[in-house]
Design an enzyme around this catalytic site. Structure first.
Site, PDB file in Angstrom:
ATOM      1  N   GLU A  45       0.838  -1.201   0.000  1.00  0.00           N
ATOM      2  CA  GLU A  45       0.000   0.000   0.000  1.00  0.00           C
ATOM      3  C   GLU A  45       0.870   1.247   0.000  1.00  0.00           C
ATOM      4  O   GLU A  45       1.946   1.266   0.612  1.00  0.00           O
ATOM      5  CB  GLU A  45      -0.909  -0.014   1.240  1.00  0.00           C
ATOM      6  CG  GLU A  45      -1.907   1.115   1.316  1.00  0.00           C
ATOM      7  CD  GLU A  45      -2.880   0.921   2.484  1.00  0.00           C
ATOM      8  OE1 GLU A  45      -3.283  -0.241   2.744  1.00  0.00           O
ATOM      9  OE2 GLU A  45      -3.217   1.910   3.150  1.00  0.00           O
ATOM     10  N   ASP A  52       0.202   5.424   0.614  1.00  0.00           N
ATOM     11  CA  ASP A  52      -0.871   6.271   1.139  1.00  0.00           C
ATOM     12  C   ASP A  52      -0.604   7.764   1.065  1.00  0.00           C
ATOM     13  O   ASP A  52       0.498   8.228   1.390  1.00  0.00           O
ATOM     14  CB  ASP A  52      -1.109   5.976   2.633  1.00  0.00           C
ATOM     15  CG  ASP A  52      -1.635   4.596   2.896  1.00  0.00           C
ATOM     16  OD1 ASP A  52      -2.148   3.960   1.966  1.00  0.00           O
ATOM     17  OD2 ASP A  52      -1.534   4.146   4.055  1.00  0.00           O
ATOM     18  N   GLU A  90      -3.115  10.433   3.091  1.00  0.00           N
ATOM     19  CA  GLU A  90      -4.331  10.625   3.874  1.00  0.00           C
ATOM     20  C   GLU A  90      -4.334  12.050   4.404  1.00  0.00           C
ATOM     21  O   GLU A  90      -3.302  12.541   4.881  1.00  0.00           O
ATOM     22  CB  GLU A  90      -4.423   9.631   5.027  1.00  0.00           C
ATOM     23  CG  GLU A  90      -4.680   8.209   4.575  1.00  0.00           C
ATOM     24  CD  GLU A  90      -4.866   7.256   5.741  1.00  0.00           C
ATOM     25  OE1 GLU A  90      -5.890   6.561   5.781  1.00  0.00           O
ATOM     26  OE2 GLU A  90      -3.977   7.211   6.614  1.00  0.00           O
TER      27      GLU A  90
END
Length: 294
Positions: free
Chosen positions: A104, A106, A108
């Protein structure tokens, strides 16, 4: 015997077509290339598929996922974050594979009370293991206009960009036994959701539902990336070919000027780096931390 102009033109167009095919969905849009994976009733796609509105209300949040998976390339998105009192909300934009051993990458965006800056939270998971968080404030109001957030991922490094400025690099140090995400295709996801158990001041500030619905706006989804079709894609997407522009030596590391840009961002706006959190790791720091330039 020379090659005629007509043949040269045909060869050039064929090469461009090949590059476009391998780069992925350059002309992608939300209608054609994503699906709502939750919260579709209150969210919407407009502008010939170029514009997306994600909504969070007291009942549910919302999110999308790309129909295709990718391995290496560049994923761009324009995002205009939730304005006003966004405390407790998180707008997520990331790539991920599936399963307990997932990879993953990211972005955010952690909301805050009115007048306080958003926190940009970044992380990378390899084989299900994250704990590589870095966080930043931003040097602009991310709710006033759209800004470009790009994940550039190739066999050498992952780079997080904001409006073309690199803010973070995660380098491939597999030679040191450090896992790197290069074995699994990932989909692109974006979502807006209730994270008031942890997002703002560790969960101390809760969502003000009187300000709902909360709306994040996204645009110009551009995955210029290699299409994943299973394990056979690993060699194809990582090969040094004309079509695989992301494997060009120019993308194997940041330029001198890009290093300077990243240093400026990190010197002025970085607020957390896992590689300096000695207490968290009890001084047994992750091995890549000894190799980080910044």
């Amino acid at each position: 015997m020379g090659i005629g102009m007509g043949n040269l033109k045909a060869m050039f167009l064929a090469l461009i077509a090949l590059i476009a095919l391998n780069q992925g969905l350059v002309n992608a849009n939300f209608y054609k290339n994503t699906v709502f994976n939750w919260g579709s009733k209150q969210s919407s796609i407009s502008g010939n598929g170029e514009d997306l509105q994600l909504v969070l209300d007291p009942v549910t949040g919302s999110g999308i996922a790309s129909k295709r998976q990718f391995l290496f390339g560049s994923i761009e998105m324009l995002i205009k974050l939730v304005p006003g009192n966004s405390a407790g909300t998180v707008t997520a934009y990331y790539m991920s594979s599936t399963g307990s051993k997932h990879d993953e990458i990211d972005f955010e965006f952690l909301g805050n009370i009115s007048g306080q800056p958003y926190i940009i939270h970044t992380n990378v998971y390899t084989s299900g293991n994250g704990s590589r968080e870095q966080q930043f404030y931003v040097w602009f109001d991310p709710t006033a206009d759209f800004h470009n957030y790009t994940i550039h991922w190739n066999p050498s490094q992952i780079v997080w960009f904001i409006d073309g400025l690199p803010i973070r690099v995660f380098t491939n140090y597999e030679s040191m036994g450090i896992l790197y995400p290069n074995q699994q295709g990932m989909r692109v996801y974006s979502s807006l959701w209730n994270a008031d158990s942890w997002a703002t001041r560790g969960g101390l500030v809760k969502i003000d539902w009187g300000s709902a619905p909360f709306i994040a706006r996204l645009g110009r989804f551009r995955p210029r990336a290699c299409k994943w079709s299973g394990p056979s894609s690993i060699t194809q997407c990582a090969s040094n070919s004309i079509a695989n522009w992301w494997t060009s030596p120019i993308y194997s590391k940041l330029s001198y000027s890009q290093m300077g840009q990243m240093k400026w961002v990190r010197d002025n706006y970085m607020i957390y780096d896992y590689c300096t959190d000695f207490k968290r790791f009890n001084w047994n720091m992750p091995p890549e931390c000894s190799k980080q330039t910044f």
